[in-house]
Design a protein around this motif. Sequence first.
Motif, PDB file in Angstrom:
ATOM      1  N   LYS A  63       0.795  -1.241   0.000  1.00  0.00           N
ATOM      2  CA  LYS A  63       0.000   0.000   0.000  1.00  0.00           C
ATOM      3  C   LYS A  63       0.830   1.296   0.000  1.00  0.00           C
ATOM      4  O   LYS A  63       0.516   2.237  -0.738  1.00  0.00           O
ATOM      5  N   PRO A  64       1.931   1.373   0.810  1.00  0.00           N
ATOM      6  CA  PRO A  64       2.725   2.609   0.810  1.00  0.00           C
ATOM      7  C   PRO A  64       3.351   2.955  -0.544  1.00  0.00           C
ATOM      8  O   PRO A  64       3.803   4.079  -0.749  1.00  0.00           O
ATOM      9  N   LEU A  65       3.363   2.003  -1.475  1.00  0.00           N
ATOM     10  CA  LEU A  65       3.955   2.278  -2.801  1.00  0.00           C
ATOM     11  C   LEU A  65       2.902   2.788  -3.797  1.00  0.00           C
ATOM     12  O   LEU A  65       3.211   3.077  -4.940  1.00  0.00           O
ATOM     13  N   PHE A  66       1.654   2.880  -3.327  1.00  0.00           N
ATOM     14  CA  PHE A  66       0.570   3.395  -4.177  1.00  0.00           C
ATOM     15  C   PHE A  66       0.092   4.736  -3.627  1.00  0.00           C
ATOM     16  O   PHE A  66      -0.134   4.878  -2.434  1.00  0.00           O
ATOM     17  N   SER A  67      -0.074   5.707  -4.514  1.00  0.00           N
ATOM     18  CA  SER A  67      -0.618   6.995  -4.049  1.00  0.00           C
ATOM     19  C   SER A  67      -2.141   6.974  -4.115  1.00  0.00           C
ATOM     20  O   SER A  67      -2.821   7.717  -3.431  1.00  0.00           O
ATOM     21  N   SER A  68      -2.692   6.101  -4.965  1.00  0.00           N
ATOM     22  CA  SER A  68      -4.155   6.016  -5.082  1.00  0.00           C
ATOM     23  C   SER A  68      -4.547   4.683  -5.728  1.00  0.00           C
ATOM     24  O   SER A  68      -3.780   4.097  -6.496  1.00  0.00           O
ATOM     25  N   PHE A  69      -5.754   4.212  -5.390  1.00  0.00           N
ATOM     26  CA  PHE A  69      -6.274   2.998  -6.036  1.00  0.00           C
ATOM     27  C   PHE A  69      -7.462   3.324  -6.940  1.00  0.00           C
ATOM     28  O   PHE A  69      -8.090   2.442  -7.491  1.00  0.00           O
TER      29      PHE A  69
END
Length: 310
Positions: free
Chosen positions: A254-260
């Motif tokens: 999750k910390p490697l994604f800015s948005s889903f």
Amino acid sequence: MKSLLHITNGDSFTSRLQSLQFKGDVITWREMLCEGKTLSTVGSESFWKTRFEFLNKNYKVSKSWFIEKTLKEYRSLCNHKQQDQIVLWFEYDLFCQINMLAVISWLKQHRRHAEISLVCSGKVEGSTKLYGLNELNDDRLMELYETRKVLSQDDIEYADYIWQLYCSDNPIRLENQIANNDFQFEYLSDALKTHLKRFPTIKNGLNDLENHILEVAKKHKPKSKNELMKDLLTDQGFYGFGDTQYERMLSSLKPLFSSFDPVKLTKKGLDVLKQEANYYSELRDNQMYLGGSLKYNFLYNTDTGRILKL
């Protein structure tokens, strides 16, 4: 008249088998031993206790669900003592192959005199795609059944040996078995290769599948998490994972994604994907097991295809 028992890889295939009115009783093996800690003593009290703890903690599986779905079916298997022929229905992927090894290990100990045979789906003549059992038509299933492989004592011993190695605290000895093709397990080598790729790579600390998730996110630019999930489930090679397993992987990344919504990687996520940053230190405290080995005690060298112990 020989009596028959079928052991299948999951509920949806069990109902398919029942609709085809094969002779014999059907037991469903409801486990995913490719994930979390496993003990080599399949079916023992400590084995089920270890499995329940993992499933409860990581997948919120309740005790009542575990008893109802997994243990009841296992007890039913224990009660089927009379059958002299046991047919295993499993697929080519890692998920199925690891379950298959565990079942054979159990049968070796508890059903010594039964004839064990294997129906395994995967390659189909004239196609490069690998097929699951439920993707095959009735005629093809019957054909696979008629030409099923009767396992020799050597095959059974070997499957049990691989299961013991899978449950050991060091995956390096499994590596030496990848090229061993003297037994009737057509898809086992690929499944073992896939298993070893689940240890973090030296280059960025993510494993093969975690890198694939970032790759798909960057390349396909999915508009939503659901779309990302769809892409991951359709293109996963030899893993055979379900959406709940991908959900779990996504939460650790999750910390490697800015948005889903839409799916976007952070700058760090892009750097990790380009192997300009290493994510190992953020993950290494995670006490996650693959079989009997701690995932972050080993590294996978993508250049040599070898495992290194830290």
